[in-house]
Design a protein around this motif. Structure first.
Motif, mmCIF file in Angstrom:
data_model
loop_
_atom_site.group_PDB
_atom_site.id
_atom_site.type_symbol
_atom_site.label_atom_id
_atom_site.label_comp_id
_atom_site.label_asym_id
_atom_site.label_seq_id
_atom_site.Cartn_x
_atom_site.Cartn_y
_atom_site.Cartn_z
ATOM 1 N N GLU A 73 0.828 -1.222 0.000
ATOM 2 C CA GLU A 73 0.000 0.000 0.000
ATOM 3 C C GLU A 73 0.861 1.272 0.000
ATOM 4 O O GLU A 73 0.343 2.378 0.173
ATOM 5 C CB GLU A 73 -0.911 -0.005 1.230
ATOM 6 N N ASN A 74 2.181 1.080 -0.177
ATOM 7 C CA ASN A 74 3.133 2.206 -0.220
ATOM 8 C C ASN A 74 3.122 3.055 1.053
ATOM 9 O O ASN A 74 3.369 4.258 1.008
ATOM 10 C CB ASN A 74 2.867 3.101 -1.451
ATOM 11 N N LYS A 75 2.843 2.400 2.176
ATOM 12 C CA LYS A 75 2.877 3.128 3.454
ATOM 13 C C LYS A 75 4.297 3.170 4.016
ATOM 14 O O LYS A 75 4.591 3.978 4.887
ATOM 15 C CB LYS A 75 1.937 2.456 4.455
ATOM 16 N N LEU A 76 5.145 2.254 3.550
ATOM 17 C CA LEU A 76 6.555 2.241 3.961
ATOM 18 C C LEU A 76 7.333 1.417 2.943
ATOM 19 O O LEU A 76 6.750 0.780 2.065
ATOM 20 C CB LEU A 76 6.708 1.640 5.371
ATOM 21 N N THR A 77 8.666 1.418 3.067
ATOM 22 C CA THR A 77 9.492 0.543 2.226
ATOM 23 C C THR A 77 10.436 -0.246 3.130
ATOM 24 O O THR A 77 10.731 0.174 4.262
ATOM 25 C CB THR A 77 10.341 1.325 1.196
ATOM 26 N N LEU A 78 10.921 -1.368 2.615
ATOM 27 C CA LEU A 78 11.818 -2.213 3.399
ATOM 28 C C LEU A 78 13.131 -1.518 3.722
ATOM 29 O O LEU A 78 13.803 -1.873 4.681
ATOM 30 C CB LEU A 78 12.109 -3.512 2.638
ATOM 31 N N ASN A 79 13.488 -0.543 2.902
ATOM 32 C CA ASN A 79 14.766 0.146 3.136
ATOM 33 C C ASN A 79 14.650 1.337 4.081
ATOM 34 O O ASN A 79 15.631 2.036 4.332
ATOM 35 C CB ASN A 79 15.377 0.582 1.803
ATOM 36 N N GLU A 91 19.591 11.813 16.460
ATOM 37 C CA GLU A 91 19.919 11.946 15.029
ATOM 38 C C GLU A 91 21.389 11.597 14.798
ATOM 39 O O GLU A 91 22.139 11.342 15.724
ATOM 40 C CB GLU A 91 19.632 13.387 14.579
ATOM 41 N N ASP A 92 21.774 11.605 13.508
ATOM 42 C CA ASP A 92 23.180 11.392 13.110
ATOM 43 C C ASP A 92 23.757 10.079 13.631
ATOM 44 O O ASP A 92 24.922 10.001 14.018
ATOM 45 C CB ASP A 92 24.061 12.554 13.591
ATOM 46 N N THR A 93 22.915 9.059 13.704
ATOM 47 C CA THR A 93 23.360 7.724 14.117
ATOM 48 C C THR A 93 22.740 6.722 13.156
ATOM 49 O O THR A 93 21.630 6.941 12.677
ATOM 50 C CB THR A 93 22.870 7.421 15.555
ATOM 51 N N TYR A 94 23.458 5.635 12.869
ATOM 52 C CA TYR A 94 22.872 4.595 12.011
ATOM 53 C C TYR A 94 21.907 3.734 12.829
ATOM 54 O O TYR A 94 22.218 3.299 13.939
ATOM 55 C CB TYR A 94 23.964 3.687 11.412
ATOM 56 N N TYR A 95 20.717 3.499 12.256
ATOM 57 C CA TYR A 95 19.749 2.560 12.822
ATOM 58 C C TYR A 95 19.344 1.580 11.720
ATOM 59 O O TYR A 95 19.303 1.952 10.550
ATOM 60 C CB TYR A 95 18.504 3.297 13.339
ATOM 61 N N PRO A 96 19.010 0.327 12.073
ATOM 62 C CA PRO A 96 18.735 -0.679 11.040
ATOM 63 C C PRO A 96 17.503 -0.359 10.197
ATOM 64 O O PRO A 96 16.588 0.337 10.633
ATOM 65 C CB PRO A 96 18.507 -1.961 11.834
ATOM 66 N N THR A 97 17.490 -0.943 9.002
ATOM 67 C CA THR A 97 16.324 -0.852 8.124
ATOM 68 C C THR A 97 15.316 -1.936 8.519
ATOM 69 O O THR A 97 15.656 -2.914 9.197
ATOM 70 C CB THR A 97 16.722 -1.086 6.659
ATOM 71 N N LEU A 98 14.089 -1.763 8.038
ATOM 72 C CA LEU A 98 13.056 -2.770 8.284
ATOM 73 C C LEU A 98 13.446 -4.106 7.654
ATOM 74 O O LEU A 98 13.150 -5.174 8.202
ATOM 75 C CB LEU A 98 11.719 -2.276 7.718
ATOM 76 N N LEU A 99 14.125 -4.066 6.505
ATOM 77 C CA LEU A 99 14.560 -5.308 5.856
ATOM 78 C C LEU A 99 15.523 -6.087 6.750
ATOM 79 O O LEU A 99 15.394 -7.303 6.923
ATOM 80 C CB LEU A 99 15.238 -5.002 4.516
ATOM 81 N N ARG A 100 16.484 -5.394 7.335
ATOM 82 C CA ARG A 100 17.455 -6.090 8.194
ATOM 83 C C ARG A 100 16.778 -6.646 9.448
ATOM 84 O O ARG A 100 17.124 -7.722 9.926
ATOM 85 C CB ARG A 100 18.608 -5.149 8.543
ATOM 86 N N LEU A 101 15.794 -5.918 9.965
ATOM 87 C CA LEU A 101 15.057 -6.428 11.126
ATOM 88 C C LEU A 101 14.252 -7.671 10.744
ATOM 89 O O LEU A 101 14.235 -8.659 11.472
ATOM 90 C CB LEU A 101 14.109 -5.354 11.674
#
Length: 342
Positions: A73-79, A91-101
């Motif tokens: 439904e294009n509400k989010l993307t895996l990346n 901010e300014d910190t890396y956090y995982p993507t939904l795909l990696r989770l």
């Protein structure tokens, strides 16, 4: 007419031995027919009513199924990074993507949300049968704890090797609840009932739930979950064999086209399994998707062969040792597959 094989019956009987309060539900789907059998210490018993079980980590497949719906439904993307939805993070910190989770490659420790001492206490209890863990849900996390654990985990922007993570799937659940605006609990219950049509599947333990028993046959009741426990997306669902076979058929037929996102291979996992989204894919045959689950005194397994249109489910109100639920489920699934080759 398909009959459960002698080998599967042998595994069932061996599993039932000495468990005087066991209700072992074994079900299968073939030729669009649902068959469900119940066993106890004495053998097969009359199927007098539906039994409701805690299904533990099979919950993860429901959470990720809703994720795939939101992707379609294009509400989010895996990346998308979780930072996009959890605005309170630094901010300014890396956090995982939904795909990696969703593929357990985020790098989060497998013990989270527990610290190492709590985690090893659970492992010890599982091996030696401590009763406290069986009765009481050890997995608790509110928003502040979730935020603290995310910020404390210093991760790099890489695909980590497969590390099974309750915490990672829980973050996806939180994101889904933010997108719907209703929180995870109400959103997933609505999805289970109104989108998937599973009337006997919901978060938490209902009054209908069987009680779990430990290896000394003590009544341990049920693990308690509530809306305030942010680990719910990883393991809080209760269900029946009927509903899980209906769910298997929905996945098999891809009645909901978005579910096909979950069945693709995204990465290698272990020696036996590749990684789909939420599901494990059998390495030697990616048409077979499966997941198991366990809470304090419950064990569960669901296996689906999408190509041959067969599925098996195993549910027990005891914590079965050494993947006995998976052994029964895979033995049953293999004989179902073989029956299609004749």
């Amino acid at each position: 007419m398909f009959e459960i094989s002698d080998e599967t019956v042998r595994l069932i009987n061996k599993t039932c031995r000495g468990k005087k309060n066991l209700k072992l539900t074994v079900g299968y789907l073939t030729d669009n027919q649902y068959v469900i059998k119940i066993y106890n210490e004495s053998g097969e018993i009359d199927l007098s009513k539906k039994y409701h079980y805690e299904i533990g980590s099979i919950t993860k497949t429901f959470t990720i199924s809703l994720l795939s719906k939101y992707i379609s439904e294009n509400k989010l993307t895996l990346n998308d990074s979780i930072r996009k939805y959890i605005k309170e993070l630094k901010e300014d910190t890396y956090y995982p993507t939904l795909l990696r989770l969703a593929t357990h490659s985020s790098g989060y420790s497998g013990s989270l949300p527990l610290n190492k001492r709590e985690y090893f206490k659970i492992i010890f209890n599982l091996i030696f049968g401590g009763s406290d863990l069986n009765k009481n849900n050890p997995l608790h996390m509110d928003f502040n704890k979730m935020k603290m654990l995310i910020e404390k985990s210093k991760l790099k922007e890489v695909d980590y090797s497969w590390k099974y993570s309750n915490f990672g799937i829980s973050l996806i659940g939180y994101v889904l609840g933010m997108i719907s605006g209703k929180g995870y609990w109400d959103t997933i219950n609505d999805f289970l009932l109104n989108e998937l049509g599973l009337k006997d599947t919901c978060l938490g333990a209902s009054n209908n739930n069987l009680h779990g028993y430990d290896r000394k046959n003590n009544d341990c009741g049920n693990w308690q979950w509530d809306k305030g426990n942010f680990i719910s997306p990883a393991g809080a669902v209760s269900s029946t064999a009927d509903d899980l076979l209906k769910y298997a058929k929905i996945n098999m037929d891809e009645d909901k086209p978005y579910l096909s996102f979950c069945h693709k291979k995204y990465a290698n996992g272990t020696k036996k399994f590749d990684r789909g989204l939420g599901w494990l894919l059998l390495k030697k045959n990616n048409n077979v998707i499966l997941h198991g689950g366990g809470t304090g005194c419950f064990s569960s397994f669901l296996g689906i062969d999408k190509e041959k249109k067969v599925a098996s489910v195993v549910l027990a109100n005891y914590r079965l040792s050494r993947n006995k639920d998976e052994h029964i489920g895979m033995s049953l699934l293999e004989s179902l597959q073989n029956s299609k080759d004749i």
